[in-house]
Design a protein around this motif. Structure first.
Motif, short mmCIF file in Angstrom:
data_model
loop_
_atom_site.label_atom_id
_atom_site.label_comp_id
_atom_site.label_asym_id
_atom_site.label_seq_id
_atom_site.Cartn_x
_atom_site.Cartn_y
_atom_site.Cartn_z
N GLU A 204 0.82 -1.21 0.00
CA GLU A 204 0.00 0.00 0.00
C GLU A 204 0.85 1.26 0.00
N LEU A 205 0.26 2.29 -0.56
CA LEU A 205 0.97 3.57 -0.57
C LEU A 205 0.69 4.28 0.76
N ASN A 206 1.32 3.80 1.80
CA ASN A 206 1.11 4.50 3.07
C ASN A 206 2.46 4.94 3.62
N VAL A 207 2.55 6.20 3.85
CA VAL A 207 3.81 6.75 4.32
C VAL A 207 3.71 6.91 5.83
N SER A 208 4.60 6.25 6.54
CA SER A 208 4.52 6.41 7.99
C SER A 208 5.33 7.65 8.39
N LEU A 209 4.62 8.58 8.99
CA LEU A 209 5.27 9.83 9.37
C LEU A 209 6.06 9.65 10.66
N SER A 210 7.13 10.39 10.78
CA SER A 210 7.89 10.34 12.03
C SER A 210 7.01 10.87 13.15
N LYS A 211 7.25 10.34 14.35
CA LYS A 211 6.44 10.74 15.51
C LYS A 211 6.53 12.26 15.73
N GLY A 212 5.38 12.90 15.93
CA GLY A 212 5.37 14.34 16.21
C GLY A 212 5.42 15.20 14.96
N PHE A 213 5.24 14.59 13.78
CA PHE A 213 5.26 15.36 12.54
C PHE A 213 3.93 15.24 11.81
N GLU A 214 3.58 16.27 11.05
CA GLU A 214 2.38 16.17 10.21
C GLU A 214 2.74 16.53 8.77
N GLN A 215 2.08 15.82 7.85
CA GLN A 215 2.41 15.98 6.43
C GLN A 215 1.91 17.32 5.89
N ILE A 216 2.77 18.00 5.12
CA ILE A 216 2.29 19.24 4.49
C ILE A 216 2.39 19.17 2.96
N ASP A 217 3.11 18.19 2.43
CA ASP A 217 3.18 18.03 0.98
C ASP A 217 3.60 16.59 0.67
N CYS A 218 3.19 16.11 -0.50
CA CYS A 218 3.56 14.75 -0.87
C CYS A 218 3.57 14.66 -2.39
N GLN A 219 4.54 13.93 -2.93
CA GLN A 219 4.59 13.76 -4.38
C GLN A 219 5.08 12.37 -4.71
N ARG A 220 4.40 11.74 -5.67
CA ARG A 220 4.87 10.43 -6.12
C ARG A 220 5.61 10.64 -7.43
N VAL A 221 6.79 10.08 -7.52
CA VAL A 221 7.60 10.23 -8.74
C VAL A 221 7.86 8.84 -9.30
N SER A 222 7.29 8.55 -10.47
CA SER A 222 7.49 7.22 -11.06
C SER A 222 7.98 7.39 -12.50
N PHE A 223 8.92 6.57 -12.88
CA PHE A 223 9.43 6.61 -14.26
C PHE A 223 10.14 5.30 -14.54
N LYS A 224 10.40 5.06 -15.83
CA LYS A 224 11.05 3.80 -16.20
C LYS A 224 12.51 4.04 -16.55
N ILE A 225 13.34 3.06 -16.22
CA ILE A 225 14.75 3.19 -16.58
C ILE A 225 15.18 1.93 -17.32
N LYS A 226 16.24 2.08 -18.13
CA LYS A 226 16.74 0.92 -18.88
C LYS A 226 18.25 0.79 -18.66
N LYS A 271 6.10 18.71 8.76
CA LYS A 271 6.65 19.69 9.72
C LYS A 271 6.27 19.26 11.13
N ARG A 272 6.97 19.80 12.09
CA ARG A 272 6.73 19.38 13.46
C ARG A 272 5.32 19.77 13.88
N ALA A 273 4.56 18.76 14.29
CA ALA A 273 3.13 18.97 14.59
C ALA A 273 2.95 19.90 15.78
N ASP A 274 3.84 19.84 16.75
CA ASP A 274 3.67 20.64 17.96
C ASP A 274 3.83 22.12 17.71
N PHE A 275 4.33 22.51 16.52
CA PHE A 275 4.51 23.93 16.25
C PHE A 275 3.68 24.40 15.07
#
Ligand SMILES: C[S@@+](CC[C@H](N)C(=O)[O-])C[C@H]1O[C@@H](n2cnc3c(N)ncnc32)[C@H](O)[C@@H]1O
Ligand SMILES: [Zn+2]
Length: 277
Positions: A204-226, A271-275
């Motif tokens: 699954e596409l689940n990102v576990s955040l570090s304790k005490g942090f909240e997500q403010i942006d997210c980007q998936r980058v996918s491409f093919k290489i040879k 970013k740090r959730a407490d702030f």
């Protein structure tokens, strides 16, 4: 001063002309001629050469320098620029390896003269290679588990596939500091895994955040290489499943004709959730 003494935790100050660093207790650390500082205390060294081996570091450097992960570097630089104001910004690359992403940040970010770039890795051979290639960044040999930097020194910490300690990250970041983490997405290296595992499962596409942090942006980058045959072997060495691909599997990967491999990365900015106001 960014550094603290790994032996007594007091601030380290630089003395000229030797350029060595000292604390008030007279613990002393020389600056290597390549410009890096070794702050890994012997008692914190569990093996003679901790971290990635020289061979792993070389494989990664050859692969990255060939530009296969250039899109990831571009996405990192873009995300940094997007969340940056005009003031100088101090950035720490944790587990920086041989410094590829740090060099790319300097190359790709706007106004790099306003960036104070730092890198830490436990592997001395990797830090030596990083320091040789980037005079504008400050590299140290030390563990992410006890990073010898002052509290709240950094505006942003970058973590690309490297172990770290959440409470230390919170300690190092300024109160409004950012944590940019790069992790593998569900289809990362799918075709390589097909050689190794009977059934490849899309996690699954689940990102576990570090304790005490909240997500403010997210980007998936996918491409093919040879990658060519040798580069495939280098890529394999960079993966945590390399040890499974021995003998016959390895030569199948090497011999495969025109192997196209999907890559899939997730960039998470928190970013740090407490702030967060
Ligand atoms: C998979 S590599 C990633 C390197 C780099 N971030 C990149 O993506 O090119 C993991 C790195 O973490 C380093 N490492 C492992 N344990 C560490 C620790 N406790 N403290 C600092 N670095 C560590 C290794 O030496 C290695 O360079
Ligand atoms: Zn000291």
């Amino acid at each position: 001063m960014p550094y603290t003494c790994p032996l007594c935790q007091l601030p380290l100050t630089q003395h000229l002309p030797s350029k060595g660093y000292y604390c008030k207790n007279k613990h002393h650390f020389d600056l290597a001629k390549e410009g890096y500082l070794n702050l890994l205390a012997v008692q914190h060294k569990k093996t003679k050469e901790p971290g990635d081996s020289r061979a792993m570091m070389r494989s990664r450097r050859n692969f990255l320098e060939a530009g296969f992960y250039q899109h990831v570097a571009e996405a990192i630089a873009h995300m940094i620029d997007k969340h940056r104001d005009k003031t100088p910004m101090s950035i720490l690359d944790m587990g920086c390896g041989e410094g590829y992403y740090s060099r790319q940040i300097e190359k790709l970010c706007k106004n790099p003269e306003n960036l104070d770039l730092h890198g830490i890795d436990i592997a001395k051979n990797a830090i030596l290679a990083a320091a040789k290639k980037q005079a504008n960044a400050k590299f140290i040999v030390a563990s992410n588990k006890r990073p010898p930097y002052s509290d709240h020194y950094f505006d942003l910490i970058l973590r690309v596939y490297a172990p770290s300690d959440d409470s230390e990250i919170a300690r190092l970041l300024k109160h409004n500091g950012l944590l940019l983490t790069v992790t593998p997405g569900p289809r990362h290296l799918w075709q390589l895994k097909e050689f190794i595992y009977k059934h490849v499962n899309e996690h699954e596409l689940n990102v576990s955040l570090s304790k005490g942090f909240e997500q403010i942006d997210c980007q998936r980058v996918s491409f093919k290489i040879k990658p060519e045959q040798e580069q495939r072997m280098a890529l394999l060495q960079m993966t945590p499943f390399a040890w499974r691909a021995k003998g016959e599997i390895q030569s199948k990967i090497q011999r495969a004709h025109e192997l196209e491999i999907e890559t899939d990365f997730v960039l998470t900015l928190a970013k740090r959730a407490d702030f967060s106001v």
